[in-house]
Write a protein that holds these residues in place. Structure first.
Motif, short mmCIF file in Angstrom:
data_model
loop_
_atom_site.label_atom_id
_atom_site.label_comp_id
_atom_site.label_asym_id
_atom_site.label_seq_id
_atom_site.Cartn_x
_atom_site.Cartn_y
_atom_site.Cartn_z
N PRO A 85 -1.66 8.85 -3.54
CA PRO A 85 -2.13 7.68 -4.30
C PRO A 85 -1.00 6.89 -4.93
O PRO A 85 -1.13 5.68 -5.14
N ALA A 86 0.12 7.56 -5.23
CA ALA A 86 1.26 6.84 -5.81
C ALA A 86 1.81 5.81 -4.82
O ALA A 86 2.15 4.68 -5.18
N ILE A 87 1.90 6.20 -3.54
CA ILE A 87 2.40 5.27 -2.51
C ILE A 87 1.35 4.21 -2.18
O ILE A 87 1.64 3.01 -2.13
N VAL A 88 0.11 4.65 -1.97
CA VAL A 88 -0.95 3.72 -1.59
C VAL A 88 -1.21 2.69 -2.69
O VAL A 88 -1.60 1.55 -2.42
N GLY A 89 -0.97 3.07 -3.96
CA GLY A 89 -1.20 2.17 -5.07
C GLY A 89 -0.14 1.11 -5.28
O GLY A 89 -0.30 0.25 -6.15
N ARG A 90 0.92 1.15 -4.51
CA ARG A 90 1.96 0.11 -4.63
C ARG A 90 1.36 -1.25 -4.26
O ARG A 90 0.54 -1.38 -3.35
N GLU A 92 2.39 -3.89 -2.71
CA GLU A 92 2.54 -4.45 -1.37
C GLU A 92 1.55 -3.86 -0.38
O GLU A 92 1.27 -4.46 0.67
N PHE A 93 1.02 -2.67 -0.70
CA PHE A 93 -0.02 -2.07 0.14
C PHE A 93 -1.41 -2.40 -0.38
O PHE A 93 -2.30 -2.77 0.38
N LEU A 94 -1.59 -2.27 -1.68
CA LEU A 94 -2.91 -2.39 -2.29
C LEU A 94 -3.49 -3.79 -2.16
O LEU A 94 -4.71 -3.96 -2.06
N THR A 95 -2.64 -4.81 -2.13
CA THR A 95 -3.13 -6.19 -2.11
C THR A 95 -3.07 -6.83 -0.73
O THR A 95 -3.45 -7.98 -0.57
N SER A 96 -2.60 -6.10 0.27
CA SER A 96 -2.48 -6.68 1.61
C SER A 96 -3.84 -6.74 2.29
O SER A 96 -4.73 -5.94 2.00
N TYR A 97 -3.98 -7.68 3.20
CA TYR A 97 -5.23 -7.78 3.95
C TYR A 97 -4.90 -7.81 5.43
O TYR A 97 -3.85 -7.37 5.87
N THR A 98 -5.83 -8.36 6.23
CA THR A 98 -5.67 -8.31 7.68
C THR A 98 -4.36 -8.96 8.13
O THR A 98 -4.09 -10.11 7.80
N PRO A 99 -3.56 -8.24 8.91
CA PRO A 99 -2.22 -8.72 9.29
C PRO A 99 -2.23 -9.64 10.52
O PRO A 99 -1.67 -9.32 11.56
N TYR A 100 -2.88 -10.79 10.39
CA TYR A 100 -2.93 -11.71 11.52
C TYR A 100 -1.54 -12.27 11.85
O TYR A 100 -1.22 -12.52 13.00
N GLN A 101 -0.74 -12.52 10.81
CA GLN A 101 0.59 -13.09 11.02
C GLN A 101 1.61 -11.97 11.16
O GLN A 101 2.08 -11.41 10.17
N ALA A 102 1.95 -11.66 12.41
CA ALA A 102 2.85 -10.53 12.65
C ALA A 102 4.21 -10.72 11.99
O ALA A 102 4.85 -9.76 11.56
N GLY A 107 5.40 -4.44 8.00
CA GLY A 107 5.18 -3.16 7.31
C GLY A 107 3.78 -2.63 7.53
O GLY A 107 3.58 -1.46 7.85
N THR A 108 2.79 -3.51 7.34
CA THR A 108 1.39 -3.12 7.53
C THR A 108 1.13 -2.72 8.98
O THR A 108 0.50 -1.69 9.26
N LEU A 109 1.61 -3.54 9.90
CA LEU A 109 1.41 -3.23 11.31
C LEU A 109 2.09 -1.92 11.70
O LEU A 109 1.56 -1.15 12.52
N HIS A 110 3.24 -1.65 11.09
CA HIS A 110 3.97 -0.41 11.40
C HIS A 110 3.16 0.81 11.01
O HIS A 110 3.00 1.75 11.81
N TYR A 111 2.61 0.83 9.78
CA TYR A 111 1.90 2.04 9.38
C TYR A 111 0.55 2.17 10.10
O TYR A 111 0.08 3.29 10.31
N ALA A 335 -6.29 3.79 6.19
CA ALA A 335 -5.46 4.29 7.29
C ALA A 335 -4.10 4.72 6.75
O ALA A 335 -3.55 5.75 7.15
N LEU A 336 -3.54 3.93 5.83
CA LEU A 336 -2.27 4.29 5.19
C LEU A 336 -2.43 5.59 4.41
O LEU A 336 -1.54 6.45 4.43
N PHE A 337 -3.57 5.73 3.73
CA PHE A 337 -3.81 6.93 2.92
C PHE A 337 -3.69 8.19 3.77
O PHE A 337 -2.96 9.13 3.44
N VAL A 338 -4.42 8.23 4.89
CA VAL A 338 -4.40 9.44 5.72
C VAL A 338 -3.08 9.57 6.48
O VAL A 338 -2.66 10.69 6.81
#
Length: 437
Positions: A85-90, A92-102, A107-111, A335-338
């Protein structure tokens, strides 16, 4: 402005009303009968300062009882390492949404790519997606996949040993489509193989859905099921609890075409029912029929590794009417969480957690049978969940356990109690449950 936090000015409102030919906001509801309109005041509490709001929620939180959980049925009390939860709560992760713009979402697409890779390995399948809400809807999407692949064959066989909640969701997804759901009866807690083979032989079957371990916690033997399905041009779909696949034979090894299930067991807390994440993996042959997000790895113009959303023509934001799914919300935070959980645990950690769960469940089973008040409902191999028959009042027993701080399983029959054990349950907690009985 009428409302403090609404951005529209009076000029904005007038322009919109003029556009639709209305004189006022009230005109928009002119067709609503006066008899069903609410004319009173809303029962809203008085305004509070931050300190008062915090105090109120602390008081509400204190009404919750933290019980020692011996219940499962698809949701399990597994350990969550504090770093997840410490990582997922950052932010840059918590506020991101669908990564249409590669270009700005690497970062999102990588994880997501790493999540897909891990789930494909865990299930023994070729490819995985990253957009299912939970295990029930993932199973429903797999059924729709099977129907889309076969086109002419629209019967789907679902074993009675599949979780009733999952079967209900599949029914909801298919009831207004030209898909005929047929239940394969269970015998002795497992799928009746003779009934399944008879139904397959009748023809017109697009897919067969089974669960491993099944709803009763039993590890079923699916030898020959995939071959029988493929002989009739049907897809073999297997629903599994993700964490159990650390030790059990994978859907890929069983010959499944599609592997689905819930990822909650991979460290996601029970947290009152969600959010969770469903997984959907399949063979490469079915890749273009797979719903949801798929992230691929490629190279940019400089030859460096890059990640992109691929095969987007399958998705509803590109072709709404012909899309393989209408699920378009981004599940990548879960998905990032698991992904973080599996990275921290590693293969050996996942296996060890599964072994502890297995050992704890069998210790509890032995202690229950030794009391003389319980007997196994099904004499079958099980993993970390099992059903027992109780010679007393199941409801009274559960109430007594709750009064003493224990959530003592789930009642699945008049005299049948289903109990689950995870790596979090200690021998002392199991002994305490036995003492209360």
């Amino acid at each position: 402005m009428n409302y403090k936090y609404f951005p529209h000015t009076e000029t904005d409102l007038r322009a919109m009303l003029d556009k639709v030919g209305a004189r006022s906001l009230a005109d928009l509801y002119a067709e609503v009968p006066d008899g069903i309109r609410f004319r009173g005041d809303y029962k809203l509490p008085e305004s509070m300062c931050e300190l008062e709001v915090r105090r109120l929620f602390e008081q509400l939180g204190q009404q919750n009882r933290q019980l020692v959980c011996f219940a499962g049925a698809g949701v399990y009390d597994h350990y969550t390492p504090a770093v997840v939860p410490a990582i997922v709560g950052r932010s840059e992760f918590l506020t991101s949404y669908t990564p249409y713009q590669a270009e700005v979402s690497q970062g999102t697409l990588h994880y997501i790519f790493e999540y897909q890779s891990m789930m494909a390995e865990l299930t023994g399948m070729d490819v995985a997606n990253a957009s299912m809400y939970d295990g029930t809807t993932a199973t429903a999407e797999a059924v729709l996949m099977a129907a889309a692949v076969s086109k002419k064959q629209q019967r789907v066989l679902v074993s009675e040993t599949v979780d009733p909640k999952t079967r209900a969701v599949v029914q909801a997804y298919t009831c207004h489509r030209d898909i005929d759901l047929v239940t394969v009866p269970q015998s002795g807690g497992v799928t009746d193989k003779l009934s399944l083979m008879r139904l397959l032989a009748e023809g017109g079957v697009a897919g067969v859905v089974v669960q491993q371990p099944n709803y009763f916690g039993i590890i079923e033997d699916y030898t020959g099921y995939a071959d029988a399905c493929h002989e009739q041009k049907a897809l073999f779909i297997m629903n599994s609890i993700a964490a159990d696949l650390a030790l059990l034979k994978t859907p890929g090894e069983w010959g499944a075409d599609i592997a689905v299930g819930d990822g909650q067991s991979l460290g996601i807390p029970m947290q009152f029912g969600g959010p969770y994440i469903g997984y959907l993996c399949c063979t490469e042959k079915l890749l273009r029929k797979m719903p949801g997000r798929i992230v691929g790895k490629t190279q940019d113009s400089r030859g460096q590794r890059a990640f992109v959303l691929t095969l987007q023509a399958r998705e509803q934001h590109i072709r709404r009417q012909k899309a393989t799914s209408n699920i378009c919300s981004n599940e990548s935070l879960m998905a990032l969480f698991v992904t973080v959980y599996m990275s921290l645990m590693g293969k050996q950690g996942l296996k060890e957690a599964a072994r502890l769960s297995y050992a704890g469940a069998h210790y509890l089973r032995d202690r229950l049978l030794a009391t003389g008040h319980f007997r196994m409902a099904y004499d079958r191999p099980f993993f970390n969940e099992f059903c027992v028959r109780y010679d007393g009042d199941v409801d009274a027993l559960q109430k007594r356990l709750v009064r003493n701080g224990i959530f003592g399983g789930i009642k699945v029959g008049a005299d049948i109690l289903m109990l689950a054990v995870t790596e979090k349950r200690t021998r002392e907690e199991i002994d305490q449950l036995i003492e209360l009985i």
